[in-house]
Design a protein around this motif. Structure first.
Motif, PDB file in Angstrom:
ATOM      1  N   SER A  27       0.804  -1.219   0.000  1.00 50.70           N
ATOM      2  CA  SER A  27       0.000   0.000   0.000  1.00 50.70           C
ATOM      3  C   SER A  27       0.843   1.278   0.000  1.00 50.70           C
ATOM      4  CB  SER A  27      -0.952   0.011   1.193  1.00 50.70           C
ATOM      5  OG  SER A  27      -0.220   0.083   2.384  1.00 50.70           O
ATOM      6  N   ILE A  28       2.145   1.137   0.099  1.00 48.54           N
ATOM      7  CA  ILE A  28       3.007   2.316   0.066  1.00 48.54           C
ATOM      8  C   ILE A  28       3.534   2.489  -1.357  1.00 48.54           C
ATOM      9  CG2 ILE A  28       5.057   3.434   1.015  1.00 48.54           C
ATOM     10  CD1 ILE A  28       3.033   2.928   3.142  1.00 48.54           C
ATOM     11  N   VAL A  29       3.266   3.604  -1.924  1.00 46.92           N
ATOM     12  CA  VAL A  29       3.780   3.874  -3.267  1.00 46.92           C
ATOM     13  C   VAL A  29       4.670   5.107  -3.209  1.00 46.92           C
ATOM     14  CG1 VAL A  29       1.840   2.830  -4.463  1.00 46.92           C
ATOM     15  CG2 VAL A  29       1.755   5.245  -3.848  1.00 46.92           C
ATOM     16  N   HIS A  30       5.478   5.258  -4.212  1.00 44.82           N
ATOM     17  CA  HIS A  30       6.351   6.432  -4.243  1.00 44.82           C
ATOM     18  C   HIS A  30       6.563   6.859  -5.684  1.00 44.82           C
ATOM     19  CE1 HIS A  30       9.766   4.177  -5.784  1.00 44.82           C
ATOM     20  NE2 HIS A  30       9.512   3.233  -4.883  1.00 44.82           N
ATOM     21  N   LEU A  31       7.127   8.009  -5.818  1.00 45.59           N
ATOM     22  CA  LEU A  31       7.356   8.559  -7.155  1.00 45.59           C
ATOM     23  C   LEU A  31       8.832   8.481  -7.510  1.00 45.59           C
ATOM     24  CD1 LEU A  31       4.867  11.511  -6.991  1.00 45.59           C
ATOM     25  CD2 LEU A  31       4.720   9.512  -8.447  1.00 45.59           C
ATOM     26  N   GLY A  32       9.420   7.355  -7.202  1.00 43.08           N
ATOM     27  CA  GLY A  32      10.837   7.174  -7.462  1.00 43.08           C
ATOM     28  C   GLY A  32      11.099   6.523  -8.806  1.00 43.08           C
ATOM     29  N   PRO A  33      12.333   6.125  -9.002  1.00 40.90           N
ATOM     30  CA  PRO A  33      12.742   5.642 -10.320  1.00 40.90           C
ATOM     31  C   PRO A  33      12.144   4.306 -10.737  1.00 40.90           C
ATOM     32  CG  PRO A  33      14.521   5.419  -8.732  1.00 40.90           C
ATOM     33  CD  PRO A  33      13.457   6.223  -8.074  1.00 40.90           C
ATOM     34  N   LEU A  34      11.791   3.490  -9.788  1.00 43.61           N
ATOM     35  CA  LEU A  34      11.201   2.201 -10.155  1.00 43.61           C
ATOM     36  C   LEU A  34       9.710   2.402 -10.359  1.00 43.61           C
ATOM     37  CD1 LEU A  34      13.025  -0.088  -7.587  1.00 43.61           C
ATOM     38  CD2 LEU A  34      13.566   0.272  -9.993  1.00 43.61           C
ATOM     39  N   VAL A  35       9.287   2.272 -11.581  1.00 44.73           N
ATOM     40  CA  VAL A  35       7.902   2.565 -11.899  1.00 44.73           C
ATOM     41  C   VAL A  35       6.974   1.632 -11.134  1.00 44.73           C
ATOM     42  CG1 VAL A  35       6.186   2.620 -13.736  1.00 44.73           C
ATOM     43  CG2 VAL A  35       8.495   3.465 -14.153  1.00 44.73           C
ATOM     44  N   MET A  36       6.010   2.211 -10.506  1.00 42.02           N
ATOM     45  CA  MET A  36       5.028   1.476  -9.715  1.00 42.02           C
ATOM     46  C   MET A  36       5.689   0.590  -8.664  1.00 42.02           C
ATOM     47  SD  MET A  36       2.043   1.420  -9.003  1.00 42.02           S
ATOM     48  CE  MET A  36       1.377   0.417  -7.699  1.00 42.02           C
ATOM     49  N   LYS A  39       6.496  -0.614  -1.611  1.00 41.16           N
ATOM     50  CA  LYS A  39       7.450  -0.955  -0.573  1.00 41.16           C
ATOM     51  C   LYS A  39       6.787  -1.677   0.593  1.00 41.16           C
ATOM     52  CE  LYS A  39      11.153   0.974  -2.333  1.00 41.16           C
ATOM     53  NZ  LYS A  39      12.299   0.163  -2.773  1.00 41.16           N
ATOM     54  N   PHE A  51      17.731   1.400   1.983  1.00 41.25           N
ATOM     55  CA  PHE A  51      16.432   2.031   2.188  1.00 41.25           C
ATOM     56  C   PHE A  51      15.846   1.619   3.528  1.00 41.25           C
ATOM     57  CE2 PHE A  51      11.726   1.696   1.450  1.00 41.25           C
ATOM     58  CZ  PHE A  51      11.456   3.051   1.482  1.00 41.25           C
TER      59      PHE A  51
ATOM     60  N   HIS B  67       7.100  11.090 -11.529  1.00 40.42           N
ATOM     61  CA  HIS B  67       8.311  10.416 -11.076  1.00 40.42           C
ATOM     62  C   HIS B  67       9.540  11.296 -11.233  1.00 40.42           C
ATOM     63  CE1 HIS B  67       6.588   6.468 -10.312  1.00 40.42           C
ATOM     64  NE2 HIS B  67       5.843   6.652 -11.374  1.00 40.42           N
ATOM     65  N   CYS B  90      18.165   6.125 -11.278  1.00 39.78           N
ATOM     66  CA  CYS B  90      17.138   5.508 -12.108  1.00 39.78           C
ATOM     67  C   CYS B  90      17.719   4.398 -12.976  1.00 39.78           C
ATOM     68  CB  CYS B  90      16.487   6.558 -12.994  1.00 39.78           C
ATOM     69  SG  CYS B  90      15.468   7.700 -12.077  1.00 39.78           S
ATOM     70  N   CYS B 113      10.069  12.132  -6.398  1.00 39.65           N
ATOM     71  CA  CYS B 113      11.188  11.633  -5.616  1.00 39.65           C
ATOM     72  C   CYS B 113      12.505  12.260  -6.087  1.00 39.65           C
ATOM     73  CB  CYS B 113      11.300  10.125  -5.751  1.00 39.65           C
ATOM     74  SG  CYS B 113       9.909   9.214  -5.072  1.00 39.65           S
ATOM     75  N   MET B 138       9.500  10.416  -2.275  1.00 35.68           N
ATOM     76  CA  MET B 138       8.289  11.023  -1.734  1.00 35.68           C
ATOM     77  C   MET B 138       7.269   9.893  -1.674  1.00 35.68           C
ATOM     78  SD  MET B 138       5.648  13.904  -3.182  1.00 35.68           S
ATOM     79  CE  MET B 138       4.398  12.723  -3.701  1.00 35.68           C
ATOM     80  N   PHE B 140       3.611   7.933  -0.209  1.00 41.70           N
ATOM     81  CA  PHE B 140       2.271   8.045   0.365  1.00 41.70           C
ATOM     82  C   PHE B 140       1.572   6.695   0.271  1.00 41.70           C
ATOM     83  CE2 PHE B 140       0.111   8.270  -3.765  1.00 41.70           C
ATOM     84  CZ  PHE B 140       1.084   8.834  -4.586  1.00 41.70           C
TER      85      PHE B 140
END
Lengths: 66, 215
Positions: A27-36, A39, A51, B67, B90, B113, B138, B140
């Motif tokens: 349920s934890i998502v992020h906007l990092g380099p690994l798409v979708m 964690k 991490f 992203h 990345c 992020c 970042m 949520f």
């Protein structure tokens, strides 16, 4: 690494409509380099990944919150 | 004028489908406060489109909801804004020449992020007035109960307070206060409290804390 006891979790569940979903490990998502990328906080902390170590530090600070 | 770039990844479960809606809330708020908004959405958010759009419109406020990597902001088709450096976080690399200089004189707010770790510093060197973002993930929560809305409410002051005429420093302070308050409120539930506090910890502001729109 258990941050709080199961009993406390159940208590929280009674007062929160979100807890059922929050228990999902993805349920934890992020906007990092690994798409979708999702964690699993417990898994990351237990494995001590870079991490996970950062998560542990954040978890300690959360525990210290008044 | 404000510009907002809202990339959407193909996967409907990708978090950009949530932050896309956060961006819409910012647009609605800005328009209701008399601020013109250039809305760059979906497949239009790529290097080839965003470069001329930003060059022609020169926004005072540039917002990104997608992203991010250390040295570029990412889209479905690679990067959109880049400092031209080789990427080291990345899995994909951005091979485009730098276009970050287009944000000269703008206040930049990124719901992404990593980008504050290196891209933000470059933006300031290129002449951006301020850069607000995150130096790590970042994060949520996302679930059927709508917990993502709680993160939206805590994070959006980064942009909303600027629209209200506050300084960058004041907008960041309001956001950090909201994140800290939420972390305390949700302390018994780690899957909520940790992401709130994580965002509080890794939110970064670079440049002029006293910058404000129109100022």
């Amino acid at each position: 690494m258990a941050l709080f006891e199961e009993q406390e979790l159940r208590k929280a569940a009674q007062s929160s409509c979100f807890i059922g979903d929050c228990l999902c490990s993805d349920s934890i998502v992020h906007l990092g380099p690994l798409v979708m990328a999702s964690k699993d906080l417990d898994k990351e902390m237990a494995e001590g990944t870079p991490f996970g170590l950062k998560l542990r530090a954040i978890a300690k600070k959360v525990e210290a919150l008044m | 004028m404000a510009a907002i770039a809202r990339p959407l990844m193909n996967d409907p479960k990708d978090p950009t489908h949530i932050t896309f809606e956060w961006g819409q809330a910012i647009i609605d708020y800005a328009l209701s406060h008399g601020i013109d908004v250039l809305d760059i959405t979906g497949k239009w958010v790529d290097y080839q489109n965003i470069t001329p759009l930003v060059m022609q419109n020169r926004p005072d406020l540039f917002i990104y909801t997608g992203h991010g990597c250390r040295n570029f902001l990412a889209t479905q088709n690679g990067c959109s804004l880049t400092n031209g450096w080789k990427e080291d976080v990345c899995q994909v690399q951005c091979r485009q020449p730098p276009n970050l200089n287009l944000l000269r004189d703008a206040i930049v707010v990124t719901f992404s992020c990593h980008s504050a770790s290196q891209l933000g510093g470059c933006a300031i060197k290129y002449g951006a007035r301020a850069y607000v973002g995150f130096s790590d993930y970042m994060m949520f929560t996302s679930d059927g109960a709508g917990s993502q809305d709680l993160f939206r409410d805590a994070l959006l002051p980064m942009a909303i307070e600027l629209i209200n005429g506050k300084t960058v420093g004041e907008a960041v302070a309001a956001t950090k206060a909201a994140l800290l308050s939420a972390a305390k409120q949700w302390k018994p539930i780690k899957y909520m409290a940790i992401p709130f506090y994580w965002n509080y910890e890794y939110m970064q502001v670079l440049g002029d804390m006293n910058a404000r729109l129109g100022g």
